[in-house]
Design a protein around this motif. Structure first.
Motif, PDB file in Angstrom:
ATOM      1  N   LEU A 480      68.138 -19.886  31.176  1.00  0.00           N
ATOM      2  CA  LEU A 480      66.773 -19.640  30.719  1.00  0.00           C
ATOM      3  C   LEU A 480      66.763 -18.772  29.459  1.00  0.00           C
ATOM      4  CD1 LEU A 480      64.628 -18.922  33.910  1.00  0.00           C
ATOM      5  CD2 LEU A 480      64.293 -20.762  32.269  1.00  0.00           C
ATOM      6  N   SER A 481      67.559 -17.742  29.466  1.00  0.00           N
ATOM      7  CA  SER A 481      67.552 -16.806  28.333  1.00  0.00           C
ATOM      8  C   SER A 481      68.214 -17.369  27.090  1.00  0.00           C
ATOM      9  CB  SER A 481      68.257 -15.500  28.746  1.00  0.00           C
ATOM     10  OG  SER A 481      69.612 -15.776  29.099  1.00  0.00           O
ATOM     11  N   GLN A 482      68.921 -18.512  27.222  1.00  0.00           N
ATOM     12  CA  GLN A 482      69.610 -19.084  26.072  1.00  0.00           C
ATOM     13  C   GLN A 482      68.692 -19.934  25.206  1.00  0.00           C
ATOM     14  OE1 GLN A 482      72.931 -21.190  27.711  1.00  0.00           O
ATOM     15  NE2 GLN A 482      73.984 -19.318  28.394  1.00  0.00           N
ATOM     16  N   GLY A 483      67.458 -20.110  25.627  1.00  0.00           N
ATOM     17  CA  GLY A 483      66.503 -20.847  24.806  1.00  0.00           C
ATOM     18  C   GLY A 483      66.769 -22.328  24.743  1.00  0.00           C
ATOM     19  N   SER A 484      66.971 -22.972  25.894  1.00  0.00           N
ATOM     20  CA  SER A 484      67.217 -24.407  25.943  1.00  0.00           C
ATOM     21  C   SER A 484      65.909 -25.168  25.775  1.00  0.00           C
ATOM     22  CB  SER A 484      67.874 -24.756  27.283  1.00  0.00           C
ATOM     23  OG  SER A 484      67.111 -24.246  28.347  1.00  0.00           O
ATOM     24  N   LYS A 485      65.957 -26.490  26.016  1.00  0.00           N
ATOM     25  CA  LYS A 485      64.783 -27.331  25.840  1.00  0.00           C
ATOM     26  C   LYS A 485      63.689 -26.950  26.834  1.00  0.00           C
ATOM     27  CE  LYS A 485      67.272 -31.375  24.083  1.00  0.00           C
ATOM     28  NZ  LYS A 485      67.567 -32.806  24.294  1.00  0.00           N
ATOM     29  N   VAL A 486      62.456 -27.264  26.441  1.00  0.00           N
ATOM     30  CA  VAL A 486      61.314 -26.916  27.283  1.00  0.00           C
ATOM     31  C   VAL A 486      61.441 -27.564  28.655  1.00  0.00           C
ATOM     32  CG1 VAL A 486      58.815 -27.132  27.541  1.00  0.00           C
ATOM     33  CG2 VAL A 486      59.795 -26.587  25.311  1.00  0.00           C
ATOM     34  N   GLN A 487      61.845 -28.827  28.710  1.00  0.00           N
ATOM     35  CA  GLN A 487      61.953 -29.543  29.983  1.00  0.00           C
ATOM     36  C   GLN A 487      62.968 -28.864  30.898  1.00  0.00           C
ATOM     37  OE1 GLN A 487      63.400 -33.650  29.847  1.00  0.00           O
ATOM     38  NE2 GLN A 487      61.696 -34.237  31.173  1.00  0.00           N
ATOM     39  N   THR A 488      64.084 -28.429  30.315  1.00  0.00           N
ATOM     40  CA  THR A 488      65.106 -27.740  31.107  1.00  0.00           C
ATOM     41  C   THR A 488      64.573 -26.424  31.654  1.00  0.00           C
ATOM     42  OG1 THR A 488      66.870 -28.754  29.799  1.00  0.00           O
ATOM     43  CG2 THR A 488      67.424 -26.762  31.049  1.00  0.00           C
ATOM     44  N   ARG A 489      63.898 -25.656  30.808  1.00  0.00           N
ATOM     45  CA  ARG A 489      63.388 -24.358  31.253  1.00  0.00           C
ATOM     46  C   ARG A 489      62.294 -24.513  32.306  1.00  0.00           C
ATOM     47  NH1 ARG A 489      61.605 -21.413  26.031  1.00  0.00           N
ATOM     48  NH2 ARG A 489      61.555 -23.508  25.151  1.00  0.00           N
ATOM     49  N   VAL A 490      61.446 -25.529  32.124  1.00  0.00           N
ATOM     50  CA  VAL A 490      60.406 -25.765  33.125  1.00  0.00           C
ATOM     51  C   VAL A 490      61.032 -26.091  34.483  1.00  0.00           C
ATOM     52  CG1 VAL A 490      58.561 -27.348  33.817  1.00  0.00           C
ATOM     53  CG2 VAL A 490      58.623 -26.444  31.494  1.00  0.00           C
ATOM     54  N   GLY A 491      62.059 -26.952  34.483  1.00  0.00           N
ATOM     55  CA  GLY A 491      62.732 -27.299  35.729  1.00  0.00           C
ATOM     56  C   GLY A 491      63.366 -26.096  36.399  1.00  0.00           C
ATOM     57  N   LEU A 492      64.068 -25.247  35.609  1.00  0.00           N
ATOM     58  CA  LEU A 492      64.716 -24.067  36.173  1.00  0.00           C
ATOM     59  C   LEU A 492      63.690 -23.061  36.697  1.00  0.00           C
ATOM     60  CD1 LEU A 492      67.580 -23.551  33.571  1.00  0.00           C
ATOM     61  CD2 LEU A 492      67.816 -24.304  35.937  1.00  0.00           C
ATOM     62  N   LEU A 493      62.584 -22.892  35.969  1.00  0.00           N
ATOM     63  CA  LEU A 493      61.546 -21.963  36.430  1.00  0.00           C
ATOM     64  C   LEU A 493      60.896 -22.449  37.722  1.00  0.00           C
ATOM     65  CD1 LEU A 493      59.934 -21.031  32.993  1.00  0.00           C
ATOM     66  CD2 LEU A 493      61.053 -19.455  34.575  1.00  0.00           C
ATOM     67  N   MET A 494      60.688 -23.760  37.853  1.00  0.00           N
ATOM     68  CA  MET A 494      60.155 -24.281  39.113  1.00  0.00           C
ATOM     69  C   MET A 494      61.130 -24.033  40.260  1.00  0.00           C
ATOM     70  SD  MET A 494      58.041 -27.808  38.351  1.00  0.00           S
ATOM     71  CE  MET A 494      59.451 -28.722  37.765  1.00  0.00           C
ATOM     72  N   LEU A 495      62.445 -24.215  39.987  1.00  0.00           N
ATOM     73  CA  LEU A 495      63.446 -23.952  41.006  1.00  0.00           C
ATOM     74  C   LEU A 495      63.425 -22.482  41.423  1.00  0.00           C
ATOM     75  CD1 LEU A 495      65.921 -24.582  42.748  1.00  0.00           C
ATOM     76  CD2 LEU A 495      67.340 -24.346  40.689  1.00  0.00           C
ATOM     77  N   LEU A 496      63.376 -21.571  40.444  1.00  0.00           N
ATOM     78  CA  LEU A 496      63.388 -20.143  40.755  1.00  0.00           C
ATOM     79  C   LEU A 496      62.119 -19.725  41.511  1.00  0.00           C
ATOM     80  CD1 LEU A 496      64.860 -18.711  37.422  1.00  0.00           C
ATOM     81  CD2 LEU A 496      65.990 -18.821  39.647  1.00  0.00           C
ATOM     82  N   CYS A 497      60.967 -20.269  41.109  1.00  0.00           N
ATOM     83  CA  CYS A 497      59.717 -19.934  41.812  1.00  0.00           C
ATOM     84  C   CYS A 497      59.770 -20.393  43.269  1.00  0.00           C
ATOM     85  CB  CYS A 497      58.527 -20.554  41.099  1.00  0.00           C
ATOM     86  SG  CYS A 497      58.143 -19.806  39.503  1.00  0.00           S
ATOM     87  N   THR A 498      60.281 -21.596  43.489  1.00  0.00           N
ATOM     88  CA  THR A 498      60.409 -22.105  44.861  1.00  0.00           C
ATOM     89  C   THR A 498      61.395 -21.267  45.657  1.00  0.00           C
ATOM     90  OG1 THR A 498      59.951 -24.347  44.038  1.00  0.00           O
ATOM     91  CG2 THR A 498      60.899 -24.160  46.236  1.00  0.00           C
ATOM     92  N   TRP A 499      62.494 -20.901  45.011  1.00  0.00           N
ATOM     93  CA  TRP A 499      63.563 -20.144  45.664  1.00  0.00           C
ATOM     94  C   TRP A 499      63.071 -18.755  46.086  1.00  0.00           C
ATOM     95  CZ3 TRP A 499      69.117 -20.042  43.140  1.00  0.00           C
ATOM     96  CH2 TRP A 499      70.043 -19.526  44.063  1.00  0.00           C
TER      97      TRP A 499
END
Length: 950
Positions: A480-499
Motif C-alpha cells: 500500500l505504501s509503495q504507491g501501486s495502481k489504484v485497483q491494487t490498493r483498493v483490493g488490499l484496503l478491502m482485504l485489510l478492512c475485512t480482516w
C-alpha cells in the motif's frame, strides 16, 4: 381492377388507392362468395406495398369477412393474411428502406390499437385459432402474435378475461403440424411476457411437460431454433413467478434437465445454435437457484440438483476439454450459484478433481485461471464468483483455504501448488487485476470468521533471499505504501478492512507497526484527484475500524489518542466527508445490487458485493465513534461490559435450554422407542394368543375326532367322554374277556379228551384188522361210531375258532381303550391298573399293552417336537413382522421429509426475474480471443503464473 386481378389492361391504370377502394367496395357489396374471395385475395397481394392504404380502407371490411364468411376457410385465410401484413412490422429489407423504422413502428401500433378497440375482434380471432384447418389456424396464430408484439398488455388483458382464452391457445402445442406448433411457442412467448396471471394459467395447463417433451424430441442442446424458443418460453414462465417455480420443483422437472448437459467426449465444432441452446439451459438452471430467490426455495432446488446428478453433470462440463469459452464461463457461473450457501454441494465441489496427472482439485485449477492475466476477463470474473460462492457460509471451506497458508500445512517439497499459494502469488503479482481478485478471494475466506482472522496473522512470507520473513499483514501494508495502481490498493484496503473488522487482535497487530497510522492519516488529509478519492475513503474506513475495534492494549494508539490525531491532522468533518466517498461512488452502487461480479471492463472492477454490506454496517457506527468523547467511550465500554455480561448470562441460559431441549428430545426419542417396542410386544402377544387359540381349536378338533372313532368301535354304543375314559367300562370288558378265556380253556380240555378217545379207537381198530373172523356187524358199527366222533370233532373245532375270533376282537377293543385312556388323561393311571390285571391273566396281553405305551410315548414326543417347531416358526414370523413395521415407519418418515421439501419450495418464487433483468440491463460482453483454449489445462511452469485452465 383488371390489372390487379391479372386481366388485360386498357386505358390509364388506376392508382393504388383507387384500386384498393374498388376492392373494398367489391368485398362489401358482392353477393357471390367467389367475388368476395377474389377481392380479398387481391387486397392481400397489395397489403405489403400499400400497407397504409389497405389498413385504413379495408380493415373494417376484412373484420366483417371474418365474422360472416366463417364457412369458407379460403377467404378467412386471405383476410387473416391481409390483416397480418397490415399490422406486422416484419417487412422485407427493401420495404424497410422505403419506410423509416419509426413510421413502421407507429403504423403497426396504430393498426393494432384500431383492431383491439373492439374486444370482440380478439375473441373472434381466438375462435378462429381453434379451427383445425391449416389455412385458418396458421395465419390466425401469426396475427395474434403480431397483436401481442404491438400492444402486449392490452391484448393480454383481453385474452385473460376471455372464457378459456389461454387454454385454447395451449392446444397449439399439441398440434401435429410442426409449423403451427412452433409458431404457437412464439405466440405463448409474447403472451406470457410480464404477466404473472397468464404465466400461472399456462404452467398449470401442463406447459412444462409439453415444452420439455418438445425439447427432448428436438434433440436437447443439439436441437434447432425450436429448442431455443421453448427455453425462452420456459424462462418467461419461471421468472418472477414463485408459484410456477414451486410447481416446476414439485413436478420433478429439475430431474429432466440433467440430459441437457450430457456432453460427449468430442467437443469439437460446436454449432452456434448449440452454444445458444446450452447458454439458455444454463440460464434456466440459474433462474431456479438465483441468490435473489428466497433462501428456502433456493436451498431446496440446490439439494434437488445434487440428488438428481445435475451438479455432477455441470462439473463434468467444467472440467471437460474443447468447451467454448462463453459456455465454460456460463457453466462456472451456474455451478457457483448451485453450490452457494449449500454445505452438501460445497463439499461435493471441494472433492471434484481435474483430469490431470497428477489430479488436482477443481478449485486450484480455477484459481490458476483467475490469477493468469492471459485468460479472458469474463472467465476470471466467473472464477472469482465461483470461489466466493464456494466460501459463502462455508466455515469448513474457509478453514481449508486458510490452512494451506499456515506454516504447519504448507507442502515443503513444492511438488503441488495449493489454493493459498495461488492467492498469495496473485496478491503480490504485477497484474493489478490479479491483485484485486486475490485480495477479494482472501477476504471471502475470512468473512465472518474471527478464528481464521487470528490464524492468518501467523502467516509469514519470504520476500527475498537473506531478509527475514514478514507477516502477510505487514506485506499488504508495505505494498500500500509503495504507491501501486489504484485497483491494487483498493483490493488490499478491502482485504485489510475485512480482516480487521470485529477482530481486536488483528487491529492490535496492525497498529503495532508505527508506519501504518501516519500513512493512513497522510492519505486522508491530502487533497488528491477524483481517482484517489476512493482510496482516501477506504483509508478512512480502515482507520475508523482501527478505532472502533480497538481494545486499548497499545498505550500510544488508544481510542482517545487516535481520535485526537484525526482532529488535529484531518478534522472530524473532513474525515466523515472522506468516509462518505465510498458509498457515493457509482461503482459501489453497482456492486451492491447483486453478488455476481459483473463489470464492463477491468477498470470498473473496484468493489465487491460482500464488502458493500460491511461498509453499510460500519459507516454509521464509525461516524458516531469519531464524535464521542472519552467519557462517552467509558460509558459505552461499561455498557458493552454490562451487555457482554448479560450476553454471557443469556448465552449460559441458552446453553442450558439447548441442553435441556436435547435431553428432552432424547427422552422423547426414548419414549417413542419404548412406545414402538411396547406396540411390537403387544402385537406379538396378540399374535401368540391367536396362535394359542388356533392350537386349542386344533386340539379340541382332534379330541372330537378321537371321540367319534371311539364311538364307532364301542359295541354297546355308550357315550364316550373325551376328557377321561370311565374305568367301569374297562372293568366290564375285562370280566367278559376272562369269561371267554375260561370257556376257551374248558373247550380245549374237552377237545383233548375227545382226541384221546379217538386215538384209543384207532388203536383198537388196528388190532381188530388182523382177525378175519370179525363180524360184519361189529365192523360196520365201529365205522359208524368213528364217523360220529369225526363230526363231533369238527363241530368242536369250528366252535373253538369262533371263540378265538371273539377273543381276538375283545383284545383289539381292549388295546384301543388302553390307547385312548393313555392319550386322554395320562394322570389317571387306569392303563397301568388294567395292564397289571391283564398280566395276571395273560402275559401276552401285558406285553402288547407295553408296546402300545411305548408307541403312544413316541407319538407324544413327536407332538412336542412339532409344537417346538411351530413356536420357532411363530417367532420368525414375529421378527419379520417387526422388520416390516420398521420399514413402513421409514417409508412414512421419507414421505414426510419429501412433503417438507415441497413446502420449503413454495417460497422460492419471489426474486428470480431480478437477476435476468439486471443481466440484460448491464449485460456481460462475450469476448472472442483466438489465443485462449478455455477448456484445456496447460502444464505448470516453474513460477506458477503461466498456467492454462484444463
Amino acid at each position: 381492377l383488371r390489372g390487379v386481378m391479372g386481366g388485360p389492361s386498357a386505358g390509364p391504370q388506376p392508382s393504388g388507392a383507387d384500386t384498393i377502394q374498388k376492392l373494398c367496395d367489391r368485398v362489401a357489396s358482392s353477393t357471390l362468395l367467389d367475388d368476395r374471395r377474389d377481392a380479398v385475395r387481391a387486397l392481400k397481394s397489395l397489403s405489403k406495398k400499400y400497407r397504409l392504404e389497405v389498413g385504413i380502407q379495408a380493415m373494417e371490411h376484412l373484420i366483417h369477412v371474418l365474422q360472416t364468411d366463417r364457412s369458407d376457410s379460403e377467404i378467412i385465410g386471405y383476410a387473416l393474411d391481409t390483416l397480418y401484413n397490415v399490422i406486422s412490422n416484419d417487412l422485407e429489407e427493401e420495404e424497410q428502406e422505403e419506410n423509416s423504422a419509426k413510421q413502421v413502428d407507429d403504423l403497426g401500433s396504430q393498426f393494432t390499437e384500431i383492431f383491439i378497440k373492439q374486444q370482440e375482434n380478439v375473441t373472434l380471432l381466438l375462435t378462429l385459432v381453434e379451427e383445425f384447418d391449416f389455412h385458418v389456424r396458421w395465419p390466425g396464430v401469426k396475427l395474434l402474435t403480431s397483436l401481442l408484439k404491438q400492444q402486449g398488455p392490452q391484448v393480454q388483458q383481453i385474452i385473460l378475461v376471455s372464457p378459456m382464452g389461454v387454454s385454447r391457445l395451449m392446444d397449439l402445442l399439441a398440434d401435429s403440424r410442426e409449423v403451427i406448433r412452433n409458431d404457437g411457442v412464439l405466440l405463448l412467448q409474447q403472451l406470457t411476457k410480464s404477466n404473472a396471471a397468464i404465466q400461472k394459467i399456462v404452467a398449470f395447463e401442463n406447459a412444462f411437460e409439453r415444452l420439455l417433451d418438445i425439447i427432448t424430441e428436438e434433440g436437447n442442446s443439439d436441437g434447432g431454433i425450436v429448442v431455443e424458443d421453448c427455453l425462452l418460453l420456459l424462462q418467461n414462465l419461471l421468472k418472477n413467478n414463485n408459484s410456477n417455480q414451486n410447481f416446476f420443483k414439485e413436478g420433478s422437472y429439475i430431474q429432466r434437465m440433467k440430459p441437457w448437459f450430457e456432453v460427449g467426449d468430442d467437443n469439437c465444432g460446436w454449432s452456434a445454435q448449440k452454444v445458444t441452446n446450452l447458454h439458455l439451459m444454463l440460464q434456466l438452471v440459474r433462474v431456479l437457484v438465483s441468490p435473489t430467490n428466497p433462501p428456502g426455495a433456493t436451498s431446496s432446488c440446490q439439494k434437488a440438483m445434487f440428488h438428481c446428478g445435475l451438479l455432477q453433470q455441470l462439473c463434468t462440463i467444467l472440467m471437460a476439454t474443447g468447451v467454448p469459452a462463453d459456455i465454460l464461463t456460463e457453466t462456472i457461473n451456474t455451478v457457483s450459484e448451485v453450490i452457494r450457501g449449500c454445505q452438501t454441494n460445497q463439499d461435493y465441489f471441494a472433492s471434484v478433481n481435474a483430469p490431470s496427472n497428477p489430479p488436482r482439485p477443481a478449485i486450484v485449477v480455477l484459481l490458476m485461471s483467475m490469477v493468469n492475466e492471459r485468460q479472458p476477463f469474463v472467465l476470471r470474473c466467473a472464477v472469482l464468483y465461483c470461489f466466493q460462492c464456494f466460501l459463502y457460509k462455508n466455515q469448513k471451506g474457509q478453514g481449508e483455504i486458510v490452512s494451506t497458508l499456515l506454516p504447519s500445512t504448507i507442502d515443503a517439497t513444492g511438488n503441488s501448488v495449493s489454493a493459498g499459494q495461488l492467492l498469495c502469488g496473485g496478491l503480490f503479482s504485477t497484474d493489478s487485476l490479479s491483485n484485486w481478485c486475490a485480495a477479494v478471494a482472501l477476504a471471502h475466506a475470512l468473512q465472518e470468521n474471527t478464528t481464521l482472522k487470528e490464524q492468518l496473522l501467523r502467516v509469514q512470507l519470504a520476500t527475498s533471499i537473506g531478509n527475514p520473513p514478514v507477516s502477510l499483514l505487514q506485506q499488504c501494508t508495505n505494498i500500500l505504501s509503495q504507491g501501486s495502481k489504484v485497483q491494487t490498493r483498493v483490493g488490499l484496503l478491502m482485504l485489510l478492512c475485512t480482516w480487521l473488522s470485529n477482530c481486536s487482535i488483528a487491529v492490535t497487530h496492525f497498529l503495532h507497526n508505527p508506519a501504518n497510522v501516519p500513512f493512513l492519516t497522510g492519505q486522508i488529509a491530502e487533497n488528491l484527484g477524483e481517482e484517489e478519492q476512493l482510496v482516501q475513503g477506504l483509508c478512512a474506513l480502515l482507520l475508523g475500524i482501527s478505532i472502533y475495534y480497538n481494545d486499548n492494549s497499545l498505550e500510544n494508539y488508544r481510542k482517545e489518542k487516535l481520535k485526537q490525531l484525526i482532529e488535529k491532522r484531518i478534522g472530524r468533518e473532513n474525515f466523515i466527508e472522506k468516509l462518505g466517498f465510498i458509498s457515493k461512488h457509482e461503482l459501489y452502487s453497482r456492486a451492491a445490487q447483486k453478488p455476481q461480479p459483473s463489470f464492463s471492463s477491468p477498470d470498473h472492477m473496484m468493489f465487491d458485493h460482500e464488502f458493500t454490506k460491511l461498509v453499510k454496517e460500519l459507516e454509521g457506527v464509525i461516524s458516531k465513534a469519531i464524535y464521542k468523547s472519552s467519557e462517552e467511550d467509558k460509558k459505552e465500554e461499561e455498557v458493552k461490559k454490562t451487555l457482554e455480561q448479560h450476553d454471557n448470562i443469556v448465552t449460559h441460559y441458552k446453553k442450558v435450554i439447548r441442553e435441556q431441549d436435547q435431553e428432552l428430545e432424547e427422552l422423547k426419542q426414548r419414549i417413542n422407542t419404548l412406545t414402538s417396542q411396547n406396540e411390537q410386544l403387544q402385537a406379538t402377544v396378540t399374535q401368540q394368543v391367536s396362535q394359542i387359540q388356533q392350537h386349542k381349536d386344533q386340539y379340541n378338533l382332534l379330541k372330537v375326532q378321537l371321540g367319534k372313532d371311539t364311538q364307532h368301535h364301542n359295541s354297546h354304543g355308550d357315550a364316550f367322554q373325551m376328557n377321561g375314559i370311565q374305568t367301569e367300562e374297562v372293568s366290564k370288558l375285562k370280566e367278559e374277556l376272562e369269561e371267554w378265556k375260561n370257556k376257551h380253556e374248558l373247550l380245549q380240555g374237552q377237545l383233548k379228551e375227545k382226541d384221546s378217545v379217538i386215538e384209543k379207537l384207532n388203536s383198537s381198530q388196528m388190532e381188530m384188522g388182523t382177525t378175519e373172523q370179525s363180524s360184519q356187524t361189529s365192523k360196520f358199527g365201529g365205522l359208524e361210531h368213528s364217523n360220529e366222533l369225526q363230526k363231533e370233532l369238527e363241530m368242536l373245532r369250528s366252535q373253538i375258532e369262533l371263540q378265538s375270533a371273539e377273543i381276538s376282537k375283545l383284545q383289539m377293543e381292549n388295546q384301543k381303550l388302553q390307547v385312548m385312556n393313555t392319550t386322554a388323561d395320562p394322570m389317571l393311571g387306569d392303563s397301568g391298573v388294567i395292564a397289571a390285571t391283564s398280566s395276571e391273566s395273560d402275559g401276552r396281553l401285558e406285553q402288547e399293552i407295553k408296546e402300545l405305551k411305548s408307541e403312544v410315548k413316541a407319538l407324544f414326543e413327536e407332538k412336542e417336537s412339532l409344537k417346538q417347531h411351530l413356536d420357532s416358526s411363530s417367532s420368525t414370523v414375529a421378527i419379520l413382522q417387526d422388520e416390516k413395521s420398521k420399514l413402513q415407519r421409514e417409508v412414512a418418515e421419507s414421505k414426510k421429509e419429501q412433503d417438507d421439501l415441497l413446502v420449503l419450495l413454495a417460497d422460492q418464487d419471489q426474486k428470480i426475474s431480478a437477476l435476468k433483468i439486471k443481466l440484460k440491463d448491464l449485460g456481460v460482453p462475450v469476448e472472442d480471443e483466438d489465443d485462449t483454449e478455455s477448456g484445456d489445462q496447460g502444464d505448470e511452469d516453474e513460477d506458477g503464473d503461466e498456467e492454462e485452465q484444463d
